[in-house]
Design a protein around this motif. Structure first.
Motif, PDB file in Angstrom:
ATOM      1  N   VAL A   1     -12.804 -35.674  -5.876  1.00  0.00           N
ATOM      2  CA  VAL A   1     -12.042 -36.704  -5.157  1.00  0.00           C
ATOM      3  C   VAL A   1     -12.869 -37.407  -4.097  1.00  0.00           C
ATOM      4  O   VAL A   1     -12.505 -38.498  -3.645  1.00  0.00           O
ATOM      5  N   LEU A   2     -13.977 -36.790  -3.660  1.00  0.00           N
ATOM      6  CA  LEU A   2     -14.824 -37.424  -2.643  1.00  0.00           C
ATOM      7  C   LEU A   2     -15.840 -38.396  -3.238  1.00  0.00           C
ATOM      8  O   LEU A   2     -16.595 -39.033  -2.502  1.00  0.00           O
ATOM      9  N   LYS A   3     -15.912 -38.509  -4.541  1.00  0.00           N
ATOM     10  CA  LYS A   3     -16.822 -39.472  -5.143  1.00  0.00           C
ATOM     11  C   LYS A   3     -16.429 -40.876  -4.707  1.00  0.00           C
ATOM     12  O   LYS A   3     -15.261 -41.139  -4.437  1.00  0.00           O
ATOM     13  N   PRO A   4     -17.413 -41.734  -4.573  1.00  0.00           N
ATOM     14  CA  PRO A   4     -18.775 -41.707  -5.127  1.00  0.00           C
ATOM     15  C   PRO A   4     -19.799 -40.910  -4.331  1.00  0.00           C
ATOM     16  O   PRO A   4     -20.973 -40.889  -4.676  1.00  0.00           O
ATOM     17  N   ALA A   5     -19.392 -40.239  -3.247  1.00  0.00           N
ATOM     18  CA  ALA A   5     -20.350 -39.443  -2.483  1.00  0.00           C
ATOM     19  C   ALA A   5     -20.720 -38.176  -3.258  1.00  0.00           C
ATOM     20  O   ALA A   5     -19.908 -37.624  -4.008  1.00  0.00           O
ATOM     21  N   VAL A   6     -21.948 -37.708  -3.064  1.00  0.00           N
ATOM     22  CA  VAL A   6     -22.421 -36.470  -3.677  1.00  0.00           C
ATOM     23  C   VAL A   6     -22.092 -35.308  -2.749  1.00  0.00           C
ATOM     24  O   VAL A   6     -22.418 -35.338  -1.565  1.00  0.00           O
ATOM     25  N   VAL A   7     -21.436 -34.290  -3.278  1.00  0.00           N
ATOM     26  CA  VAL A   7     -21.059 -33.121  -2.487  1.00  0.00           C
ATOM     27  C   VAL A   7     -21.960 -31.956  -2.883  1.00  0.00           C
ATOM     28  O   VAL A   7     -22.051 -31.593  -4.057  1.00  0.00           O
ATOM     29  N   GLU A   8     -22.643 -31.359  -1.894  1.00  0.00           N
ATOM     30  CA  GLU A   8     -23.566 -30.251  -2.169  1.00  0.00           C
ATOM     31  C   GLU A   8     -22.835 -28.919  -2.292  1.00  0.00           C
ATOM     32  O   GLU A   8     -23.197 -28.079  -3.118  1.00  0.00           O
ATOM     33  N   ALA A   9     -21.808 -28.720  -1.478  1.00  0.00           N
ATOM     34  CA  ALA A   9     -21.057 -27.468  -1.507  1.00  0.00           C
ATOM     35  C   ALA A   9     -19.697 -27.694  -0.865  1.00  0.00           C
ATOM     36  O   ALA A   9     -19.517 -28.603  -0.058  1.00  0.00           O
ATOM     37  N   VAL A  10     -18.741 -26.845  -1.255  1.00  0.00           N
ATOM     38  CA  VAL A  10     -17.393 -26.919  -0.691  1.00  0.00           C
ATOM     39  C   VAL A  10     -16.984 -25.529  -0.235  1.00  0.00           C
ATOM     40  O   VAL A  10     -17.113 -24.557  -0.981  1.00  0.00           O
ATOM     41  N   PHE A  11     -16.508 -25.431   1.004  1.00  0.00           N
ATOM     42  CA  PHE A  11     -16.064 -24.159   1.563  1.00  0.00           C
ATOM     43  C   PHE A  11     -14.540 -24.196   1.679  1.00  0.00           C
ATOM     44  O   PHE A  11     -13.988 -25.071   2.359  1.00  0.00           O
ATOM     45  N   ILE A  12     -13.896 -23.274   1.004  1.00  0.00           N
ATOM     46  CA  ILE A  12     -12.441 -23.293   0.868  1.00  0.00           C
ATOM     47  C   ILE A  12     -11.778 -22.273   1.783  1.00  0.00           C
ATOM     48  O   ILE A  12     -12.166 -21.101   1.800  1.00  0.00           O
ATOM     49  N   ASN A  13     -10.787 -22.710   2.547  1.00  0.00           N
ATOM     50  CA  ASN A  13      -9.927 -21.823   3.327  1.00  0.00           C
ATOM     51  C   ASN A  13      -8.528 -21.916   2.709  1.00  0.00           C
ATOM     52  O   ASN A  13      -7.744 -22.809   3.031  1.00  0.00           O
ATOM     53  N   ASP A  14      -8.244 -20.981   1.782  1.00  0.00           N
ATOM     54  CA  ASP A  14      -6.965 -21.022   1.059  1.00  0.00           C
ATOM     55  C   ASP A  14      -5.769 -20.836   1.978  1.00  0.00           C
ATOM     56  O   ASP A  14      -4.707 -21.428   1.762  1.00  0.00           O
ATOM     57  N   GLU A  15      -5.950 -20.009   2.991  1.00  0.00           N
ATOM     58  CA  GLU A  15      -4.835 -19.686   3.874  1.00  0.00           C
ATOM     59  C   GLU A  15      -4.311 -20.921   4.591  1.00  0.00           C
ATOM     60  O   GLU A  15      -3.099 -21.159   4.667  1.00  0.00           O
ATOM     61  N   GLU A  16      -5.218 -21.750   5.102  1.00  0.00           N
ATOM     62  CA  GLU A  16      -4.822 -22.945   5.842  1.00  0.00           C
ATOM     63  C   GLU A  16      -4.922 -24.209   4.995  1.00  0.00           C
ATOM     64  O   GLU A  16      -4.641 -25.300   5.482  1.00  0.00           O
ATOM     65  N   LYS A  17      -5.328 -24.034   3.732  1.00  0.00           N
ATOM     66  CA  LYS A  17      -5.496 -25.154   2.794  1.00  0.00           C
ATOM     67  C   LYS A  17      -6.413 -26.225   3.401  1.00  0.00           C
ATOM     68  O   LYS A  17      -6.097 -27.416   3.424  1.00  0.00           O
ATOM     69  N   ILE A  18      -7.559 -25.734   3.885  1.00  0.00           N
ATOM     70  CA  ILE A  18      -8.578 -26.615   4.460  1.00  0.00           C
ATOM     71  C   ILE A  18      -9.855 -26.472   3.638  1.00  0.00           C
ATOM     72  O   ILE A  18     -10.262 -25.367   3.291  1.00  0.00           O
ATOM     73  N   ALA A  19     -10.471 -27.592   3.323  1.00  0.00           N
ATOM     74  CA  ALA A  19     -11.738 -27.595   2.595  1.00  0.00           C
ATOM     75  C   ALA A  19     -12.790 -28.298   3.451  1.00  0.00           C
ATOM     76  O   ALA A  19     -12.547 -29.379   3.973  1.00  0.00           O
ATOM     77  N   THR A  20     -13.933 -27.659   3.589  1.00  0.00           N
ATOM     78  CA  THR A  20     -15.063 -28.270   4.288  1.00  0.00           C
ATOM     79  C   THR A  20     -16.106 -28.647   3.247  1.00  0.00           C
ATOM     80  O   THR A  20     -16.604 -27.793   2.519  1.00  0.00           O
ATOM     81  N   ALA A  21     -16.380 -29.940   3.172  1.00  0.00           N
ATOM     82  CA  ALA A  21     -17.325 -30.438   2.177  1.00  0.00           C
ATOM     83  C   ALA A  21     -18.678 -30.687   2.835  1.00  0.00           C
ATOM     84  O   ALA A  21     -18.769 -31.384   3.845  1.00  0.00           O
TER      85      ALA A  21
END
Length: 389
Positions: A290-310
């Protein structure tokens, strides 16, 4: 009234689906009210008890006035003395009935019937118009602009008038009288004075959803499913699609040969940019998409708070965020995740706790799998013109 009148009611029942019995009941009520009105004008202080009946076989009208038998009359409209009633065999407490045939009452009955029929026909037409149009809610219609008044656009929507309020318009669209447009029906209302009204929108996200369903056969037949859609009307839409058929490329099917399918949608939206994204049940892969057209190197997922750090390269930060934050804002809405975008340096400076998150690398092969099967030339043309990812 006579048999000719009843035959006319039969025709109305067949042609307009108006209940004959319902009209007769309404006529009887109108005749009763008309007689009561005459009686009040004669100076009586009380409303008489009167019952009108229309014979369904002959059309004849009878009106019966009922009075209570009493020792001493207080209200001549509703009471009769025992002296008068006893000669007919009545006693105190009985109800004495009179058959009314006042002069000129036939004219009153006819006029009342005419007014009732006209009213019932109008009500039936309004009801039929509403029934014919209520199913259009949450669907698309094609309509022609007839007039614009104080910013509100009024359109010819067939048997009714469509209303496109200023709040449901797209600011960048310059719509004019005579233009034919597609619009999303947000509501269908029945108003006693104005009749049926259809309320429309050009800014609703489901306008894009319905356009895709209309233009893409694989969506309309269920082969491809729209999993999410986020829109900033007039500027950009992100739409996430998925298929369970391994032989179907969902993005490629939506784009079409040399972008012809999606181009029809873009044209209807007056050039609004559309990003078509592959939906993935893995949130890390989904965020990368969903962040395209940007290139994402890694995604860190916090399922509990439903937060993603790209995690994105330094030179991709502005692209990932988008102008005035549009790209990440739409990405968050279409994925239903809160997304934070950081470069590696920003993560380290912020004291980011990597242990709290699931670290998911964005492999090159995953990115390749989420592209459509367009040729190089087709990709360039579509991406340059519509920014389809």
């Amino acid at each position: 009234m006579n048999k000719d009148f009843l035959e006319a009611l039969d025709a109305l029942e067949q042609e307009r689906n108006i209940s004959k019995d319902e009209i007769i009941v309404a006529i009887e009520s109108a005749i009763e009210n008309a007689y009561k009105k005459i009686y009040r004008k004669s100076g009586e202080a009380y409303t008489p008890n009167v019952k009108a009946t229309v014979d369904k076989n002959t059309g004849d009208v009878s009106v019966i006035l009922s009075k209570e038998v009493v020792d001493e009359v207080v209200n001549e409209a509703t009471e009769v003395s025992i002296d008068e009633a006893s000669q007919y065999g009545y006693e105190v407490g009985d109800i004495m009935e009179y058959s009314i045939d006042p002069q000129d009452f036939g004219r009153i009955a006819t006029q009342s019937a005419k007014q009732v029929v006209i009213q019932k026909v109008r009500e039936a037409e309004r009801e039929h118009t509403y029934e014919d149009n209520k199913g259009k809610k949450n669907n698309l219609i094609s309509a022609k602009i007839e007039r614009i008044n104080n910013g509100t656009i009024f359109l010819n929507a067939g048997s009714v008038e469509g209303i496109l309020p200023r709040s449901e318009q797209v600011k960048s669209e310059n719509l004019q009288v005579g233009d034919r447009i597609m619009a999303y029906v947000t509501d269908v209302k029945k108003d006693r004075k104005r009749g049926t009204q259809i309320f429309l929108s050009r800014s609703h996200p489901d306008l894009v959803r319905k356009l895709f369903e209309m233009e893409i056969p694989e969506i309309s037949d269920g082969t491809i499913e729209i999993k999410g859609i986020a829109r900033e009307a007039g500027s950009r839409t992100k739409i996430a699609v998925k298929t369970n058929d391994e032989n179907v490329d969902p993005v490629g099917a939506c784009v079409g040969t040399r972008g012809n399918r999606v181009q029809n949608i873009v044209d209807e939206l007056f050039g609004e940019k559309i990003d078509i994204i592959v939906w993935d049940e893995d949130p890390a892969v989904l965020i990368s998409n969903v962040l395209k057209p940007a290139v994402v190197e890694a995604v860190f997922i916090n399922d509990e708070e439903k937060i993603a750090t790209a995690l994105v390269p330094e030179n991709q930060l502005s692209l990932a965020i988008g102008r005035e934050g549009q790209n990440v804002r739409l990405a968050a809405r279409v994925s239903k995740w809160k997304i934070d975008i950081k470069s590696k340096a920003q993560l380290l400076d912020s004291g980011f706790n990597f242990d709290e998150y699931e670290d998911v690398d964005n492999k090159d092969e995953d990115a390749d799998n989420n592209q459509s099967d367009l040729s190089s030339d087709e990709k360039i043309e579509v991406q340059d013109n519509q920014e389809i990812i």
